[in-house]
Design an enzyme around this catalytic site. Structure first.
Site, PDB file in Angstrom:
ATOM      1  N   LYS A   1      72.557  82.767 -39.193  1.00 19.00           N
ATOM      2  CA  LYS A   1      73.891  83.357 -39.031  1.00 19.00           C
ATOM      3  C   LYS A   1      74.767  83.022 -40.226  1.00 19.00           C
ATOM      4  O   LYS A   1      75.492  83.882 -40.741  1.00 19.00           O
ATOM      5  CB  LYS A   1      74.537  82.839 -37.730  1.00 19.00           C
ATOM      6  CG  LYS A   1      73.944  83.471 -36.482  1.00 19.00           C
ATOM      7  CD  LYS A   1      74.342  82.763 -35.201  1.00 19.00           C
ATOM      8  CE  LYS A   1      73.619  83.405 -34.013  1.00 19.00           C
ATOM      9  NZ  LYS A   1      73.784  82.689 -32.746  1.00 19.00           N
TER      10      LYS A   1
ATOM     11  N   GLN B   1      76.838  78.035 -30.057  1.00 16.30           N
ATOM     12  CA  GLN B   1      75.417  78.338 -29.870  1.00 16.30           C
ATOM     13  C   GLN B   1      74.925  77.812 -28.522  1.00 16.30           C
ATOM     14  O   GLN B   1      75.173  76.668 -28.155  1.00 16.30           O
ATOM     15  CB  GLN B   1      74.603  77.720 -31.026  1.00 16.30           C
ATOM     16  CG  GLN B   1      73.127  78.053 -31.013  1.00 16.30           C
ATOM     17  CD  GLN B   1      72.838  79.537 -31.231  1.00 16.30           C
ATOM     18  OE1 GLN B   1      73.575  80.244 -31.888  1.00 16.30           O
ATOM     19  NE2 GLN B   1      71.750  80.020 -30.651  1.00 16.30           N
TER      20      GLN B   1
ATOM     21  N   ASP C   1      80.751  86.685 -29.330  1.00 17.73           N
ATOM     22  CA  ASP C   1      79.501  86.759 -28.571  1.00 17.73           C
ATOM     23  C   ASP C   1      79.631  87.725 -27.392  1.00 17.73           C
ATOM     24  O   ASP C   1      78.633  88.159 -26.826  1.00 17.73           O
ATOM     25  CB  ASP C   1      79.149  85.374 -28.000  1.00 17.73           C
ATOM     26  CG  ASP C   1      78.107  84.644 -28.830  1.00 17.73           C
ATOM     27  OD1 ASP C   1      77.223  85.322 -29.386  1.00 17.73           O
ATOM     28  OD2 ASP C   1      78.179  83.406 -28.898  1.00 17.73           O
TER      29      ASP C   1
HETATM   30  N1  GUN Z   1      71.467  81.637 -27.925  1.00 18.06           N
HETATM   31  C1  GUN Z   1      70.555  82.627 -27.939  1.00 18.06           C
HETATM   32  N2  GUN Z   1      71.141  83.793 -28.278  1.00 18.06           N
HETATM   33  C2  GUN Z   1      72.449  83.544 -28.472  1.00 18.06           C
HETATM   34  C3  GUN Z   1      73.556  84.359 -28.844  1.00 18.06           C
HETATM   35  O1  GUN Z   1      73.470  85.571 -29.045  1.00 18.06           O
HETATM   36  N3  GUN Z   1      74.748  83.698 -28.954  1.00 18.06           N
HETATM   37  C4  GUN Z   1      74.885  82.369 -28.719  1.00 18.06           C
HETATM   38  N4  GUN Z   1      76.106  81.832 -28.834  1.00 18.06           N
HETATM   39  N5  GUN Z   1      73.876  81.588 -28.368  1.00 18.06           N
HETATM   40  C5  GUN Z   1      72.655  82.181 -28.250  1.00 18.06           C
END
Ligand code: GUN
Length: 295
Positions: A53, A97, A120
């Site tokens: 990311k 996350q 998100d």
């Molecule tokens: N863990 C797995 N996929 C995601 C996501 O799209 N966003 C976040 N914040 N955590 C994740």
């Protein structure tokens, strides 16, 4: 042989579109989109996602700030940090996350994020807006899957989409997105999960089969019909001593045998993964525009 739905290629095209828009935002409005990424603990998959990311943000011209903490970080401290980020003018998007270590109440943490910065799309307000068809931010993985299908000219309207897995991150929001009476949606959606009595019966009915079970070898050739479009969301590490890292990634679908029957299929890696990060960039750009009142 099935067409390979390359998320890598599709993501590259979309990321370039986003980069151009970010540059325009900087030049015309003196505004740089900013994303705060919070990681608690050292789960290897999460560490790898977060790294991806950050790299993608940098390439797109988005400012990203990392907050990394040990697994014993306290919930109160995280809530305080989120409150600070909610009030930070340079930050337009906040991503915590998931999964968080067990001692955290994930719902409480997600609820603390300002819905305007919830890139998100996991805040209950944003989930509700998505459900009624007036989304602010769509969750990145399901939105990425929809975009990958649309940009590969795969018709969704009127098709039977069967989703395996009912997570809050993928399965449930994807069902909500694809069921809307909108372009790129309007599908008949079924969901399978651990409570489903006869899963192969369900998956064989799919025109489009999305597998987000989080378990390798979940879908075999006998479970799909000829011509199915398969989207494999699984990312499973399996030991492989021939690789430098000691492992390789496989999806939830038996790729070789299923691709012999499918009309199109996503690979792992290089399928859904790159699309997820792309849609996060898209949402962060959108959050910055919303913040400045730019349509
Ligand atoms: N863990 C797995 N996929 C995601 C996501 O799209 N966003 C976040 N914040 N955590 C994740």
């Amino acid at each position: 042989m099935a067409k390979i739905l390359s998320g890598r290629e599709c993501a590259a095209t979309m990321r370039e579109e986003i980069r151009v828009q970010v540059e325009e935002l900087k030049n015309k409005h003196n505004l740089t989109p900013g994303l705060a990424v919070v990681l608690v603990g050292d789960d290897p998959a999460s560490v790898s996602y977060v790294k991806g990311k950050e790299k993608a943000c940098e390439k797109a011209g988005i400012m990203s700030r990392e907050y990394k903490f040990d697994a014993d970080y306290k919930e109160d401290a995280l809530l305080k940090l989120i409150d600070e980020l909610n009030h930070d003018n340079k930050i337009h998007g906040i991503l915590v996350q998931l999964p968080l270590p067990k001692h955290f109440n994930e719902e409480k943490v997600l609820f603390a994020i300002d819905p305007e910065k919830d890139v998100d799309g996991f805040h209950p307000v944003n989930l509700g807006k998505m459900m009624i068809g007036e989304p602010r931010f769509l969750p990145a993985t399901p939105h990425g899957i929809q975009q990958l299908l649309i940009r590969n000219d795969i018709e969704i309207a009127g098709k039977h989409v069967v989703i395996v897995g009912r997570s809050n991150i993928v399965g449930k929001p994807l069902a909500m997105i694809l069921v809307q009476k909108k372009p790129g949606a309007n599908a008949t959606v079924s969901m399978c999960h651990t409570g489903t009595k006869n899963m192969p019966d369900m998956t064989r009915q799919a025109d489009i089969l999305v597998v987000a079970a989080g378990r390798p070898h979940t879908v075999k050739a006998s479970m799909v019909k000829d011509g199915v479009v398969v989207v494999d969301v699984g990312v499973n590490r399996i030991e492989d001593k021939t690789k430098k890292k000691g492992f390789r990634l496989i999806g939830d679908v038996e790729f070789d045998e299923v691709s012999a029957k499918a009309s199109a299929i996503t690979p792992v890696p290089g399928g859904v993964g790159p699309m997820t990060i792309t849609m996060l960039l898209h949402n962060t750009l959108q959050a910055a525009k919303n913040h400045a009142g730019i349509p």
